[in-house]
Write an enzyme that holds these catalytic residues in place. Structure first.
Site, PDB file in Angstrom:
ATOM      1  N   ARG A 231      -2.614   7.527  -9.284  1.00 45.03           N
ATOM      2  CA  ARG A 231      -3.636   6.504  -9.551  1.00 45.03           C
ATOM      3  C   ARG A 231      -4.838   6.754  -8.658  1.00 45.03           C
ATOM      4  O   ARG A 231      -4.701   7.232  -7.523  1.00 45.03           O
ATOM      5  CB  ARG A 231      -3.058   5.112  -9.292  1.00 45.03           C
ATOM      6  CG  ARG A 231      -4.097   3.991  -9.225  1.00 45.03           C
ATOM      7  CD  ARG A 231      -3.461   2.612  -9.334  1.00 45.03           C
ATOM      8  NE  ARG A 231      -3.273   2.241 -10.733  1.00 45.03           N
ATOM      9  CZ  ARG A 231      -2.709   1.096 -11.138  1.00 45.03           C
ATOM     10  NH1 ARG A 231      -2.241   0.234 -10.249  1.00 45.03           N
ATOM     11  NH2 ARG A 231      -2.590   0.820 -12.417  1.00 45.03           N
ATOM     12  N   ARG A 259       1.420   3.000   4.528  1.00 49.78           N
ATOM     13  CA  ARG A 259       1.344   2.757   3.093  1.00 49.78           C
ATOM     14  C   ARG A 259       1.032   1.288   2.869  1.00 49.78           C
ATOM     15  O   ARG A 259       1.714   0.420   3.415  1.00 49.78           O
ATOM     16  CB  ARG A 259       2.650   3.122   2.397  1.00 49.78           C
ATOM     17  CG  ARG A 259       2.475   3.284   0.889  1.00 49.78           C
ATOM     18  CD  ARG A 259       3.791   3.613   0.200  1.00 49.78           C
ATOM     19  NE  ARG A 259       4.499   2.413  -0.200  1.00 49.78           N
ATOM     20  CZ  ARG A 259       5.796   2.363  -0.526  1.00 49.78           C
ATOM     21  NH1 ARG A 259       6.535   3.450  -0.438  1.00 49.78           N
ATOM     22  NH2 ARG A 259       6.352   1.226  -0.881  1.00 49.78           N
ATOM     23  N   GLU A 276       3.745  -0.813   4.781  1.00 50.88           N
ATOM     24  CA  GLU A 276       4.909   0.021   5.090  1.00 50.88           C
ATOM     25  C   GLU A 276       4.554   1.012   6.201  1.00 50.88           C
ATOM     26  O   GLU A 276       3.829   1.986   5.969  1.00 50.88           O
ATOM     27  CB  GLU A 276       5.355   0.780   3.840  1.00 50.88           C
ATOM     28  CG  GLU A 276       5.777  -0.130   2.694  1.00 50.88           C
ATOM     29  CD  GLU A 276       7.272  -0.349   2.656  1.00 50.88           C
ATOM     30  OE1 GLU A 276       7.941  -0.047   3.665  1.00 50.88           O
ATOM     31  OE2 GLU A 276       7.768  -0.802   1.623  1.00 50.88           O
TER      32      GLU A 276
END
Length: 306
Positions: A231, A259, A276
């Site tokens: 993406r 993340r 994350e």
């Protein structure tokens, strides 16, 4: 030009931390082995709770897939505190492995999914409204013990209450969040950041398809299956990610990777689902050059310790 770090003991040794179910690493993580070898770095998979490992023998210890820690978090955090040269570092692990960090980020102005918390022993009844909700533990990995409940359905209401009781009986904190329906169409966007010479830098993004189809069915492996595609990150997503990273305790200079997981909120603007920093999948196989960028991030951290 690549900056090749050389250990005082010769070829630098890097441990890629995993668990007994993935002794040869997750397939995605194996993609970094060749780029590390090309830089003269010897990397090997090492199980985090293997009592025979001498962690001080490694120049860098990189958390990758220790995904069985959720039911043993205290043990895992204590282990992390004992490991020299750990990235991301132990204090980050302590903070990030309990999702109550979301409350801190929300208080700092980061747009996050509205979350209520149910502590062990606390009673909980499903909200009076009839929307969909997600229930999960504050300490988890791979969407374990996570379910989606339609509170317009009497059976779902009972199952939701039972889910919270099950977590409470296990002395676990429960998170209750409204289900963001945009995930069914737009999916979830994960933005990956890797360390570079000038600090943490955006690397690539992926889309995750919807994963939660209903109530939690119980134990089903280390992680739920994911539908992943590449993406392109939108400016609004990058802005929320940067805002999130700007308030990480201790700053981002200490991080090897990060993340940022986002879903469109009711108004379409991105909101944070999770940050994350402990053991995220980095989805190296979904972006050209990502394995090399992770290898460079490792090289950067080795150089700082050299």
């Amino acid at each position: 030009m690549t900056n090749h770090y050389q250990s005082t003991r010769g070829e630098p040794r890097v441990a890629l931390v995993t668990c007994t179910e993935l002794v040869d690493l997750d397939p995605d993580d194996r993609l970094v082995l060749a780029p590390l070898a090309a830089r003269g770095i010897a990397a090997e998979a090492v199980v985090w709770d293997d009592a025979d490992v001498d962690w001080s023998s490694y120049d860098l210890v990189v958390l990758r897939s220790p995904w069985d820690y959720a039911l043993r978090r205290d043990e895992f955090v204590a282990w992390a505190s004992s490991v020299p040269a750990l990235v991301n570092p132990a204090e980050v692990v302590r903070w990030n492995t309990d999702k109550r960090y979301l409350a801190e980020l929300s208080a700092a102005g980061v747009p996050t999914v509205p979350t209520s918390w149910v502590g062990p022993g606390e009673s909980w009844l499903p909200p009076a409204d009839t929307g969909e909700y997600v229930i999960k533990p504050a300490v988890s990995a791979g969407s374990q013990d996570t379910g989606r409940y339609d509170l317009a359905d009497p059976e779902h209401r009972q199952l939701a209450a039972a889910h919270v009781r099950r977590l409470s009986d296990a002395r676990r904190v429960t998170m209750v969040q409204p289900y963001l329906t945009a995930v069914d169409t737009e999916g979830e966007t994960a933005l990956l950041f890797l360390a570079g010479p000038d600090g943490l830098a955006f690397s690539h993004a992926i889309r995750k398809g919807p994963m939660l189809t209903g109530p939690d069915p119980g134990p089903d492996g280390l992680y739920k299956a994911e539908e992943i595609t590449a993406r392109t990150a939108a400016p609004a997503q990058l802005a929320v990610a940067e805002k999130t990273l700007a308030v990480v305790p201790g700053g981002t200079a200490q991080l090897l990777y990060a993340r940022v997981d986002l879903i469109p909120g009711p108004d379409g603007a991105p909101v944070l689902v999770e940050l994350e920093l402990t053991e995220p999948s980095l989805f190296l196989g979904y972006a050209d050059g990502a394995p090399d960028r992770l290898a460079e991030a490792v090289t950067t951290h080795l150089a700082r310790r050299g």
